[in-house]
Design a protein around this motif. Sequence first.
Motif, PDB file in Angstrom:
ATOM      1  N   SER A  24      -3.133  11.764   5.845  1.00  0.00           N
ATOM      2  CA  SER A  24      -4.522  12.186   6.049  1.00  0.00           C
ATOM      3  C   SER A  24      -5.235  11.434   7.164  1.00  0.00           C
ATOM      4  O   SER A  24      -6.448  11.424   7.222  1.00  0.00           O
ATOM      5  CB  SER A  24      -5.312  12.024   4.752  1.00  0.00           C
ATOM      6  N   GLY A  25      -4.515  10.790   8.031  1.00  0.00           N
ATOM      7  CA  GLY A  25      -5.127  10.084   9.153  1.00  0.00           C
ATOM      8  C   GLY A  25      -4.487   8.730   9.363  1.00  0.00           C
ATOM      9  O   GLY A  25      -3.690   8.261   8.540  1.00  0.00           O
ATOM     10  N   PRO A  26      -4.823   8.089  10.446  1.00  0.00           N
ATOM     11  CA  PRO A  26      -4.208   6.811  10.816  1.00  0.00           C
ATOM     12  C   PRO A  26      -4.349   5.716   9.759  1.00  0.00           C
ATOM     13  O   PRO A  26      -3.433   4.924   9.559  1.00  0.00           O
ATOM     14  CB  PRO A  26      -4.927   6.407  12.099  1.00  0.00           C
ATOM     15  N   CYS A  27      -5.465   5.662   9.090  1.00  0.00           N
ATOM     16  CA  CYS A  27      -5.707   4.625   8.083  1.00  0.00           C
ATOM     17  C   CYS A  27      -4.655   4.703   6.970  1.00  0.00           C
ATOM     18  O   CYS A  27      -4.015   3.717   6.621  1.00  0.00           O
ATOM     19  CB  CYS A  27      -7.105   4.805   7.520  1.00  0.00           C
ATOM     20  N   MET A  28      -4.476   5.890   6.410  1.00  0.00           N
ATOM     21  CA  MET A  28      -3.513   6.081   5.334  1.00  0.00           C
ATOM     22  C   MET A  28      -2.083   5.947   5.857  1.00  0.00           C
ATOM     23  O   MET A  28      -1.230   5.336   5.214  1.00  0.00           O
ATOM     24  CB  MET A  28      -3.713   7.439   4.665  1.00  0.00           C
ATOM     25  N   GLU A  29      -1.824   6.512   7.018  1.00  0.00           N
ATOM     26  CA  GLU A  29      -0.488   6.428   7.593  1.00  0.00           C
ATOM     27  C   GLU A  29      -0.069   4.983   7.824  1.00  0.00           C
ATOM     28  O   GLU A  29       1.068   4.598   7.540  1.00  0.00           O
ATOM     29  CB  GLU A  29      -0.413   7.223   8.896  1.00  0.00           C
ATOM     30  N   ASP A  30      -0.983   4.163   8.348  1.00  0.00           N
ATOM     31  CA  ASP A  30      -0.674   2.746   8.576  1.00  0.00           C
ATOM     32  C   ASP A  30      -0.358   2.031   7.270  1.00  0.00           C
ATOM     33  O   ASP A  30       0.586   1.235   7.198  1.00  0.00           O
ATOM     34  CB  ASP A  30      -1.839   2.040   9.266  1.00  0.00           C
ATOM     35  N   ALA A  31      -1.133   2.307   6.225  1.00  0.00           N
ATOM     36  CA  ALA A  31      -0.905   1.653   4.935  1.00  0.00           C
ATOM     37  C   ALA A  31       0.431   2.075   4.342  1.00  0.00           C
ATOM     38  O   ALA A  31       1.193   1.231   3.847  1.00  0.00           O
ATOM     39  CB  ALA A  31      -2.044   1.978   3.976  1.00  0.00           C
ATOM     40  N   VAL A  32       0.748   3.350   4.405  1.00  0.00           N
ATOM     41  CA  VAL A  32       2.025   3.843   3.868  1.00  0.00           C
ATOM     42  C   VAL A  32       3.187   3.301   4.692  1.00  0.00           C
ATOM     43  O   VAL A  32       4.187   2.827   4.139  1.00  0.00           O
ATOM     44  CB  VAL A  32       2.031   5.388   3.829  1.00  0.00           C
ATOM     45  N   ASP A  33       3.074   3.343   6.008  1.00  0.00           N
ATOM     46  CA  ASP A  33       4.138   2.819   6.871  1.00  0.00           C
ATOM     47  C   ASP A  33       4.391   1.339   6.605  1.00  0.00           C
ATOM     48  O   ASP A  33       5.545   0.896   6.559  1.00  0.00           O
ATOM     49  CB  ASP A  33       3.798   3.017   8.351  1.00  0.00           C
ATOM     50  N   SER A  34       3.335   0.555   6.429  1.00  0.00           N
ATOM     51  CA  SER A  34       3.486  -0.877   6.161  1.00  0.00           C
ATOM     52  C   SER A  34       4.248  -1.116   4.869  1.00  0.00           C
ATOM     53  O   SER A  34       5.095  -2.008   4.783  1.00  0.00           O
ATOM     54  CB  SER A  34       2.125  -1.566   6.071  1.00  0.00           C
ATOM     55  N   TYR A  35       3.964  -0.291   3.876  1.00  0.00           N
ATOM     56  CA  TYR A  35       4.675  -0.463   2.608  1.00  0.00           C
ATOM     57  C   TYR A  35       6.138  -0.036   2.749  1.00  0.00           C
ATOM     58  O   TYR A  35       7.044  -0.733   2.300  1.00  0.00           O
ATOM     59  CB  TYR A  35       4.007   0.320   1.476  1.00  0.00           C
ATOM     60  N   LEU A  36       6.373   1.096   3.377  1.00  0.00           N
ATOM     61  CA  LEU A  36       7.742   1.604   3.470  1.00  0.00           C
ATOM     62  C   LEU A  36       8.642   0.764   4.374  1.00  0.00           C
ATOM     63  O   LEU A  36       9.837   0.666   4.134  1.00  0.00           O
ATOM     64  CB  LEU A  36       7.728   3.055   3.951  1.00  0.00           C
ATOM     65  N   THR A  37       8.071   0.162   5.405  1.00  0.00           N
ATOM     66  CA  THR A  37       8.904  -0.619   6.327  1.00  0.00           C
ATOM     67  C   THR A  37       8.967  -2.101   5.985  1.00  0.00           C
ATOM     68  O   THR A  37       9.983  -2.744   6.225  1.00  0.00           O
ATOM     69  CB  THR A  37       8.415  -0.466   7.783  1.00  0.00           C
ATOM     70  N   ASP A  38       7.871  -2.653   5.426  1.00  0.00           N
ATOM     71  CA  ASP A  38       7.811  -4.096   5.173  1.00  0.00           C
ATOM     72  C   ASP A  38       7.544  -4.460   3.709  1.00  0.00           C
ATOM     73  O   ASP A  38       7.403  -5.642   3.397  1.00  0.00           O
ATOM     74  CB  ASP A  38       6.700  -4.725   6.024  1.00  0.00           C
ATOM     75  N   LEU A  39       7.407  -3.457   2.846  1.00  0.00           N
ATOM     76  CA  LEU A  39       7.029  -3.662   1.442  1.00  0.00           C
ATOM     77  C   LEU A  39       5.721  -4.440   1.323  1.00  0.00           C
ATOM     78  O   LEU A  39       5.526  -5.236   0.418  1.00  0.00           O
ATOM     79  CB  LEU A  39       8.145  -4.361   0.662  1.00  0.00           C
ATOM     80  N   ALA A  40       4.815  -4.202   2.283  1.00  0.00           N
ATOM     81  CA  ALA A  40       3.510  -4.869   2.303  1.00  0.00           C
ATOM     82  C   ALA A  40       2.462  -3.925   1.722  1.00  0.00           C
ATOM     83  O   ALA A  40       1.976  -3.018   2.412  1.00  0.00           O
ATOM     84  CB  ALA A  40       3.140  -5.265   3.727  1.00  0.00           C
ATOM     85  N   ALA A  41       2.134  -4.120   0.449  1.00  0.00           N
ATOM     86  CA  ALA A  41       1.115  -3.294  -0.201  1.00  0.00           C
ATOM     87  C   ALA A  41      -0.272  -3.776   0.203  1.00  0.00           C
ATOM     88  O   ALA A  41      -0.480  -4.967   0.429  1.00  0.00           O
ATOM     89  CB  ALA A  41       1.267  -3.378  -1.709  1.00  0.00           C
ATOM     90  N   PRO A  42      -1.232  -2.860   0.297  1.00  0.00           N
ATOM     91  CA  PRO A  42      -2.598  -3.282   0.611  1.00  0.00           C
ATOM     92  C   PRO A  42      -3.185  -4.070  -0.553  1.00  0.00           C
ATOM     93  O   PRO A  42      -2.717  -3.948  -1.692  1.00  0.00           O
ATOM     94  CB  PRO A  42      -3.350  -1.964   0.818  1.00  0.00           C
ATOM     95  N   PRO A  43      -4.192  -4.882  -0.311  1.00  0.00           N
ATOM     96  CA  PRO A  43      -4.830  -5.624  -1.405  1.00  0.00           C
ATOM     97  C   PRO A  43      -5.423  -4.668  -2.437  1.00  0.00           C
ATOM     98  O   PRO A  43      -5.841  -3.559  -2.098  1.00  0.00           O
ATOM     99  CB  PRO A  43      -5.948  -6.415  -0.714  1.00  0.00           C
ATOM    100  N   ARG A  44      -5.459  -5.105  -3.682  1.00  0.00           N
ATOM    101  CA  ARG A  44      -6.085  -4.297  -4.736  1.00  0.00           C
ATOM    102  C   ARG A  44      -7.524  -3.976  -4.348  1.00  0.00           C
ATOM    103  O   ARG A  44      -8.229  -4.812  -3.802  1.00  0.00           O
ATOM    104  CB  ARG A  44      -6.079  -5.037  -6.057  1.00  0.00           C
ATOM    105  N   GLY A  45      -7.939  -2.747  -4.624  1.00  0.00           N
ATOM    106  CA  GLY A  45      -9.295  -2.333  -4.320  1.00  0.00           C
ATOM    107  C   GLY A  45      -9.489  -1.770  -2.926  1.00  0.00           C
ATOM    108  O   GLY A  45     -10.595  -1.411  -2.549  1.00  0.00           O
ATOM    109  N   THR A  46      -8.421  -1.666  -2.143  1.00  0.00           N
ATOM    110  CA  THR A  46      -8.531  -1.148  -0.788  1.00  0.00           C
ATOM    111  C   THR A  46      -8.777   0.356  -0.822  1.00  0.00           C
ATOM    112  O   THR A  46      -8.213   1.074  -1.623  1.00  0.00           O
ATOM    113  CB  THR A  46      -7.245  -1.436   0.010  1.00  0.00           C
ATOM    114  N   SER A  47      -9.644   0.817   0.074  1.00  0.00           N
ATOM    115  CA  SER A  47      -9.887   2.253   0.192  1.00  0.00           C
ATOM    116  C   SER A  47      -9.902   2.641   1.664  1.00  0.00           C
ATOM    117  O   SER A  47     -10.096   1.797   2.537  1.00  0.00           O
ATOM    118  CB  SER A  47     -11.204   2.634  -0.475  1.00  0.00           C
ATOM    119  N   SER A  48      -9.691   3.922   1.920  1.00  0.00           N
ATOM    120  CA  SER A  48      -9.643   4.433   3.281  1.00  0.00           C
ATOM    121  C   SER A  48     -10.675   5.543   3.436  1.00  0.00           C
ATOM    122  O   SER A  48     -10.732   6.464   2.626  1.00  0.00           O
ATOM    123  CB  SER A  48      -8.242   4.973   3.564  1.00  0.00           C
TER     124      SER A  48
END
Length: 65
Positions: A24-48
């Motif tokens: 749905s846009g760069p914000c969500m894509e960046d968060a998903v990509d970070s998790y899939l490539t580096d297993l880096a989940a966003p902090p709890r409570g993060t919103s886009s």
Amino acid sequence: MTRQLGHSGVLLTYEGHGHGSATSGPCMEDAVDSYLTDLAAPPRGTSSRPYRPDNSRHHPRGPAR
């Protein structure tokens, strides 16, 4: 929903319309990509915020305070 995820889950909230917000846009894509490539989940409570093509590239907002 966050409670249902338990201690190990993180909910990333998209503040826009629709389902399947991973693309749905760069914000969500960046968060998903970070998790899939580096297993880096966003902090709890993060919103886009909703993506509008006329906006510059923006990043997820941190947890609500």
